[in-house]
Design a protein around this motif. Structure first.
Motif: not given
Length: 505
Positions: A259-264, A414-433
């Protein structure tokens, strides 16, 4: 009308020689771009596989006893041969897999990272030494090769995955048997020639072509000490359970639903460009391909889908021989049919088709297994296409209201291979990772596949066993650690029996 091609009859590679199959059973190898049969690959029996295992077993002791530095020299020569024969490798890979030249070149380059790491095997297999741990006893640990090990590789990476599975295994002193995918066997057979030219002793590198009968022999034969597998999740589960039942060390990597999560706050133009290659490259036949994009908020979703629709319409689908091709066919007629069925089912379940790859002229007119890029919007968690891996260019848009909702949806899969987030918000990235339960995570990176000197593996249904494919963990997986305690008493020293448990006292 395509020009007819001659059909090659392929072989196995056993004990340093090309060996004809004895079973009489062959599988067709197709050029996915034309639908033509280009080769016939022999399917080994259990007996043929046992013979290959025995040859590897006989060859192993001499290779084990060669110094690690000498083994590294062979790996270095092998690496040089790979680069010198790049054009031939590209032609073989593109012909039997349908990849574009650019994609195949990238695959070879990533495969070389595993070879580079293997050249450094002397460093990775260093042991430890302790002086006078008690009573003038010195203790040390040393790593030793396992013996005969096997790798079972998938069709989607004819060279990168086999190199990742086997280079370190060879470098640390094992005899390796590769069961390549019967859909793309020609690449592995050509690599066998390069190992021979590099000076690898006969029997240390083996290619056995086959189906389940050959695989089961590798899983059950007592001489095979470890199994490395990459493929679909159901087969990975079978490989792990069967291999473990027979006392083997097993790493079995399965599928992905990435999945690729895209923040506003993300730059949607950059996001769209990143998604295009990550989602549709190699006709989406990558275990780390992005299958679902999750824009956060309706405004983000509306804008992003509009940008994606325009970019997807400009993609070119065709043969690797055609200039400007973005991606080629899927691997087989059966694969194409299963992807089309997944699109049809999603539509029946309420999905909105933004781009319909079934309508392209090449899809309707070519004998090749082409399918254009498809984008499905308004996908919900109860739809089959959200939960199940689709190994082809049918990608999804799942709209969410918050980052927390995105994390919860992904973690429930069920599957958990890879995931990514696109954002300029460090707090959002930290929460996600921090909160995401997935093996490989990216931040503003389209495909979070690590470089060859970092470990590669997913979580949950994407991996069975505790080993990894890339990285230094390969050296651990393909070796066993022996710990020695030694004491050299003085000739005149007198000793007495003691019945207390050994200690420093």
């Amino acid at each position: 009308m395509t020009e007819a091609v001659s059909v090659k009859k392929l072989s196995h590679f056993i004990n340093g020689q090309l060996v004809e199959g004895k079973s009489g059973n062959y599988a067709n190898v197709y050029n996915p771009s034309t639908g033509e049969v280009i080769a016939e690959v022999p399917l080994a029996t259990a007996e043929e596989t046992r013979e290959a295992i025995e040859a590897a077993k006989v060859a192993f002791p001499a290779w084990r006893d060669i110094s690690v530095a000498k083994r590294a020299e062979v790996i270095m020569r092998f690496r040089n041969l790979l680069t010198e024969n790049m054009d031939e490798l590209l032609n073989i890979i593109c012909t039997e897999s349908g990849k574009t030249l650019e994609d195949a070149r990238g695959e070879i380059t990533r495969g070389l990272e595993s070879v580079d790491l293997a050249i450094g095997a002397p460093h990775l297999v260093k042991g430890e030494y302790s002086v006078n741990v008690g009573g003038q006893i010195n203790a040390y640990s040393a790593k030793y090769p396992l013996g005969v090990v096997a790798a079972i590789s998938p069709f989607n990476f004819p060279i990168m995955v086999p190199l990742a599975q086997t280079s370190m295994a060879v470098a640390v002193g094992n005899a390796v048997i590769l069961k390549a995918s019967e859909k793309v066997p020609m690449t592995s057979l050509y690599v066998s020639e390069l190992w021979k030219k590099a000076g690898l002793p006969d029997g240390i590198w083996t290619v056995v072509n086959g189906s389940k009968e050959a695989v089961n022999e590798l899983l059950e034969n007592k001489a095979v000490q470890a199994i490395s597998f990459v493929g679909s999740t159901p087969v990975a589960k079978y490989i792990y359970e069967t291999g473990a039942k027979h006392g083997k060390r097993v790493t079995a990597l399965g599928g992905g639903k990435n999945n690729m999560v895209v923040m506003p706050d993300a730059d949607l133009e950059q996001v769209a460009n990143a998604f295009m290659g990550a989602a549709y490259g190699a006709a989406s036949q990558r275990c780390m391909a992005i299958s679902t994009i999750m824009p956060v908020g309706e405004e983000t979703a509306e804008k992003l889908v509009a940008i994606l629709k325009d970019k997807i319409n400009k993609l070119k689908v065709g043969s690797y021989k055609e200039e400007g091709t973005d991606f080629g066919p899927v691997i087989s007629k059966e694969s194409k049919e299963s992807i089309v069925k997944a699109i049809e089912l999603a539509e029946q379940q309420g999905a909105t088709i933004v781009n319909d790859g079934r309508t392209l002229n090449i899809v309707k007119e070519s004998d090749g297994y082409f399918l254009g890029p498809t984008l499905l919007d308004h996908i919900t968690r109860d739809m089959d296409i959200f939960q199940q891996e689709v190994f082809g260019p049918a990608r999804n848009v799942v709209r969410v209201d918050t980052l927390t909702e995105a994390i919860d949806l992904i973690n429930a899969q069920e599957l958990a291979n890879g995931v990514t987030i696109f954002t300029n918000d460090g707090a959002a990235a930290r929460k996600f990772t921090t909160e995401i339960d997935v093996g490989m995570v990216g931040v503003n990176v389209p495909i979070p596949i690590p470089v060859g000197y970092h470990n590669f593996a997913g979580f949950k249904g994407s991996r069975f066993g505790e080993g990894h494919m890339f990285g230094p963990d390969q050296a651990r997986f393909f070796t066993k650690t022996k710990t020695v305690s030694e004491r050299w008493p003085e000739v005149t020293e007198k000793t007495e029996s003691t019945f207390a448990f050994p200690s420093n006292n």
